[in-house]
Design a protein around this motif. Structure first.
Motif, PDB file in Angstrom:
ATOM      1  N   UNK A 137       1.671   9.455  -5.861  1.00 48.76           N
ATOM      2  CA  UNK A 137       2.219  10.795  -5.642  1.00 48.76           C
ATOM      3  C   UNK A 137       3.203  11.140  -6.754  1.00 48.76           C
ATOM      4  N   UNK A 138       4.038  10.155  -7.141  1.00 51.23           N
ATOM      5  CA  UNK A 138       5.013  10.379  -8.203  1.00 51.23           C
ATOM      6  C   UNK A 138       4.325  10.673  -9.529  1.00 51.23           C
ATOM      7  N   UNK A 139       3.243   9.956  -9.828  1.00 50.45           N
ATOM      8  CA  UNK A 139       2.493  10.167 -11.068  1.00 50.45           C
ATOM      9  C   UNK A 139       1.902  11.575 -11.087  1.00 50.45           C
ATOM     10  N   UNK A 140       1.340  12.007  -9.949  1.00 50.62           N
ATOM     11  CA  UNK A 140       0.769  13.352  -9.857  1.00 50.62           C
ATOM     12  C   UNK A 140       1.845  14.403 -10.073  1.00 50.62           C
ATOM     13  N   UNK A 141       3.008  14.195  -9.432  1.00 52.00           N
ATOM     14  CA  UNK A 141       4.118  15.144  -9.579  1.00 52.00           C
ATOM     15  C   UNK A 141       4.617  15.197 -11.018  1.00 52.00           C
ATOM     16  N   UNK A 142       4.714  14.024 -11.665  1.00 51.14           N
ATOM     17  CA  UNK A 142       5.183  13.981 -13.049  1.00 51.14           C
ATOM     18  C   UNK A 142       4.195  14.667 -13.982  1.00 51.14           C
ATOM     19  N   UNK A 174       0.828  -1.207   0.000  1.00 45.55           N
ATOM     20  CA  UNK A 174       0.000   0.000   0.000  1.00 45.55           C
ATOM     21  C   UNK A 174       0.865   1.261   0.000  1.00 45.55           C
ATOM     22  N   UNK A 175       1.951   1.227   0.794  1.00 44.22           N
ATOM     23  CA  UNK A 175       2.863   2.378   0.843  1.00 44.22           C
ATOM     24  C   UNK A 175       3.502   2.624  -0.520  1.00 44.22           C
ATOM     25  N   UNK A 176       3.870   1.518  -1.186  1.00 42.28           N
ATOM     26  CA  UNK A 176       4.470   1.631  -2.515  1.00 42.28           C
ATOM     27  C   UNK A 176       3.482   2.224  -3.508  1.00 42.28           C
ATOM     28  N   UNK A 177       2.227   1.783  -3.446  1.00 41.79           N
ATOM     29  CA  UNK A 177       1.194   2.306  -4.340  1.00 41.79           C
ATOM     30  C   UNK A 177       0.962   3.791  -4.093  1.00 41.79           C
ATOM     31  N   UNK A 178       0.978   4.191  -2.813  1.00 42.03           N
ATOM     32  CA  UNK A 178       0.795   5.600  -2.486  1.00 42.03           C
ATOM     33  C   UNK A 178       1.936   6.445  -3.028  1.00 42.03           C
ATOM     34  N   UNK A 179       3.165   5.936  -2.888  1.00 43.75           N
ATOM     35  CA  UNK A 179       4.324   6.670  -3.410  1.00 43.75           C
ATOM     36  C   UNK A 179       4.249   6.797  -4.929  1.00 43.75           C
TER      37      UNK A 179
END
Length: 299
Positions: A65-70, A57-62
């Motif tokens: 967040x990375x997709x949103x930032x990109x 779950x933590x990996x999916x959340x990261x």
């Protein structure tokens, strides 16, 4: 006695089953609500399962967040590129209009010269953005070869002579080849970008004691250093200059794309080089980059 023992064992089993059922219900609820799993039963298998699920779950959340930032970075990159291209295009269109309505030959020649300069700048921008598209691609591979970085620096200085002469540069190159492992095109772009960056952001004048300084040093690596005086970088973290599209002038009105040093950094990484020093002290910017030495006998 046996009957009582069986009844006692059944009660323990029933309680265990009930506890397990409640725990499964609680785990299901936590999963449904995307909460971190918390295990009430002291069981190593359940605890291991909960740990694995929580890590996933933590990996999916990261990743989210990375997709949103990109996505945000892509939007900003498109906006920056559009602005940088639109500025010279608008200028060219304006001068073309003036040219059509102008009868003075002298003014016509002046407008044509301006349009040519803007067109050249637009061509340079397109080359920069093309370089960026290649560098940011995972499939971009440079052929590494033995080459003389001293020769490349000398060639770049000759090409930039007219732009540099107004800054009375102090240049210290080597009298013999400086062999490195690199790529000719990439190394030429690195040196060109560093020189252009110094020229663009330098406020040294021909009679100033603070001039543009360029030198090559030979050690474990070959090091190219360029220094220039600038008052633009007060209270600025100079490491920001290595970020894509970062410009000190947030309005982007000075023609700087904010890609010069970013491209330098990325190209150096591709040829096993890097940024050795980047700092600004007493309004003097120093940029040193290193290239991997080729310890071969000169031919």
């Amino acid at each position: 006695m046996i009957c009582l023992l069986l009844i006692f064992l059944n009660l323990i089993l029933a309680f265990s089953l009930f506890s397990w059922k409640q725990q499964v219900i609680e785990i299901t609820r936590q999963l449904t609500e995307n909460k971190k799993l918390r295990i009430s039963l002291s069981n190593p298998y359940l605890e291991k399962l909960a740990g694995a699920v929580n890590e996933k779950n933590n990996l999916e959340q990261r990743e989210k967040i990375q997709i949103i930032q990109e996505k945000e970075q892509l939007k900003q990159s498109i906006a920056n590129i559009s602005h940088d291209l639109r500025t010279p295009l608008t200028s060219i269109q304006g001068y073309l209009t003036l040219l059509k309505n102008c009868n003075s030959k002298e003014e016509q020649e002046n407008y044509i010269a301006i349009i040519q300069a803007k067109s050249d700048y637009l061509t340079e921008l397109l080359q920069i953005f093309y370089d960026l598209s290649l560098i940011d691609s995972d499939t971009y591979i440079l052929e590494i070869e033995k080459l003389d970085i001293n020769r490349i620096v000398t060639d770049c200085l000759i090409e930039k002579y007219n732009e540099l002469k107004g800054f009375a540069p102090i240049i210290k190159t080597q009298n013999a080849p400086v062999w490195i492992m690199g790529n000719t095109t990439a190394c030429k772009r690195i040196i060109e970008n560093l020189i252009t960056n110094a020229i663009r952001h330098s406020n040294a004048m021909i009679n100033s004691e603070n001039k543009v300084e360029i030198d090559i040093e030979i050690g474990a690596d070959a090091v190219f250093t360029i220094r220039n005086e600038t008052s633009e970088l007060k209270n600025i973290d100079v490491n920001m200059l290595l970020q894509k599209f970062y410009t000190v002038d947030t309005s982007r009105s000075n023609g700087n794309t904010g890609l010069g040093l970013y491209i330098v950094k990325e190209l150096l990484n591709r040829i096993e080089g890097g940024i050795k020093e980047l700092y600004c002290e007493n309004n003097r910017l120093t940029v040193s980059v290193y290239f991997k030495s080729a310890f071969c006998e000169s031919e």
